[in-house]
Design an enzyme around this catalytic site. Structure first.
Site, short mmCIF file in Angstrom:
data_model
loop_
_atom_site.label_atom_id
_atom_site.label_comp_id
_atom_site.label_asym_id
_atom_site.label_seq_id
_atom_site.Cartn_x
_atom_site.Cartn_y
_atom_site.Cartn_z
N SER A 55 0.84 -1.43 -0.02
CA SER A 55 -0.39 -0.37 0.08
C SER A 55 0.70 1.38 -0.05
O SER A 55 2.14 1.43 0.05
CB SER A 55 -1.14 0.11 1.53
OG SER A 55 -1.30 -1.00 1.50
N1 SAM Z 1 -0.68 -5.23 4.12
C1 SAM Z 1 -0.03 -5.47 2.94
C2 SAM Z 1 1.08 -4.63 3.18
O1 SAM Z 1 1.73 -3.86 4.35
O2 SAM Z 1 2.22 -5.06 2.10
C3 SAM Z 1 -0.58 -5.33 1.36
C4 SAM Z 1 -1.78 -5.83 1.39
S1 SAM Z 1 -2.01 -5.96 -0.51
C5 SAM Z 1 -3.38 -4.61 -0.62
C6 SAM Z 1 -3.66 -6.42 0.16
C7 SAM Z 1 -3.56 -8.26 0.02
O3 SAM Z 1 -4.58 -9.28 1.16
C8 SAM Z 1 -3.00 -9.17 -0.86
O4 SAM Z 1 -1.21 -9.65 -0.32
C9 SAM Z 1 -3.79 -10.15 -1.27
O5 SAM Z 1 -3.18 -11.62 -1.17
C10 SAM Z 1 -4.16 -10.42 0.18
N2 SAM Z 1 -5.53 -10.94 0.37
C11 SAM Z 1 -6.63 -10.56 -0.10
N3 SAM Z 1 -8.24 -11.30 0.31
C12 SAM Z 1 -7.66 -12.34 1.29
C13 SAM Z 1 -7.75 -13.09 2.46
N4 SAM Z 1 -9.34 -13.48 2.29
N5 SAM Z 1 -6.97 -13.45 3.82
C14 SAM Z 1 -6.09 -12.90 3.57
N6 SAM Z 1 -5.18 -12.54 2.96
C15 SAM Z 1 -6.21 -12.09 1.54
#
Ligand code: SAM
Length: 207
Positions: A55
């Site tokens: 992000s």
């Molecule tokens: N917090 C992260 C960072 O510091 O890099 C960025 C997060 S990214 C915007 C969103 C993440 O949520 C992705 O890696 C995606 O694979 C994950 N995601 C989506 N659905 C999910 C779920 N049901 N459970 C766990 N992770 C999930």
């Protein structure tokens, strides 16, 4: 890093000194793939592979500030991605649990957190929309993927005096929603508009 804090965070209203210190400390360039390392401190989200992103620094700061961390909290993050947000939380809380659905990203985040020395962050690959029942309750919960509503299992896993934050809205645009839980009483507030990749899972969107 200093430029990021002084140009992107402070002028836009980030005030919590502990958040500013944490974001001045965590080496964001060690949480992005090598091919985008020269852009690690840019004012935007960056690709980390598998169609996912780390992000924008400002969004990490806003969400972290809204959690009002004091230092001892047990925090759950949904959406580990690169591990960067988890590291920022690791600087500010007692213990961090973070769930990612893509195993390769859990491994990427683990390696990044080990390299940078964050030992108070535990990871697991799972559908985070159902939470982490074995470790509940949590004092803080942060969802870093867009969700149609705040997943009920996560609300159920919040402690009696806790805060949850998530980007809630459509697949294409959301608002940051904060839920305060005071025993049985829930209070909701809405903050900044934002755009996150979708939360895919039982209490998010269909895969
Ligand atoms: N917090 C992260 C960072 O510091 O890099 C960025 C997060 S990214 C915007 C969103 C993440 O949520 C992705 O890696 C995606 O694979 C994950 N995601 C989506 N659905 C999910 C779920 N049901 N459970 C766990 N992770 C999930």
């Amino acid at each position: 890093m200093e430029k990021m804090v002084n140009h992107q965070l402070i002028p836009r209203g980030i005030k919590d000194e502990r958040v500013i210190d944490a974001m001045s400390k965590v080496p964001r360039h060690l949480f992005v793939p090598e091919k985008v390392r020269d852009r690690a401190y840019d004012d935007c989200a960056l690709p980390i592979g598998f169609g996912q992103t780390i992000s924008q620094p400002y969004m990490v700061a806003v969400m972290t500030e809204l959690l009002e961390l004091k230092g001892t909290e047990k925090v759950l993050e949904i959406g580990t991605g690169s591990g960067y947000q988890a590291a920022v939380l690791g600087e500010l809380a007692g213990k961090v649990y973070s769930i990612e659905r893509i195993p390769e990203l859990t491994a990427f985040a683990r390696a990044n957190l080990d390299t940078t020395g964050y030992r108070n962050v535990e990871l697991k690959t799972f559908d985070g929309s159902v939470g982490w029942t074995d470790e509940a309750p949590f004092d803080r919960i942060i969802v870093t993927a867009a969700t149609p509503e705040f997943p009920q299992p996560l609300i159920d896993q919040m402690s009696d005096d806790s805060i949850g934050i998530a980007p809630v809205g459509t697949r294409f645009s959301q608002m940051l929603l904060r839920i305060r839980k005071d025993k049985d009483k829930l209070t909701e507030s809405r903050f900044t508009p934002c755009v996150f990749v979708p939360l895919l899972g039982k209490y998010g969107w269909e895969e």
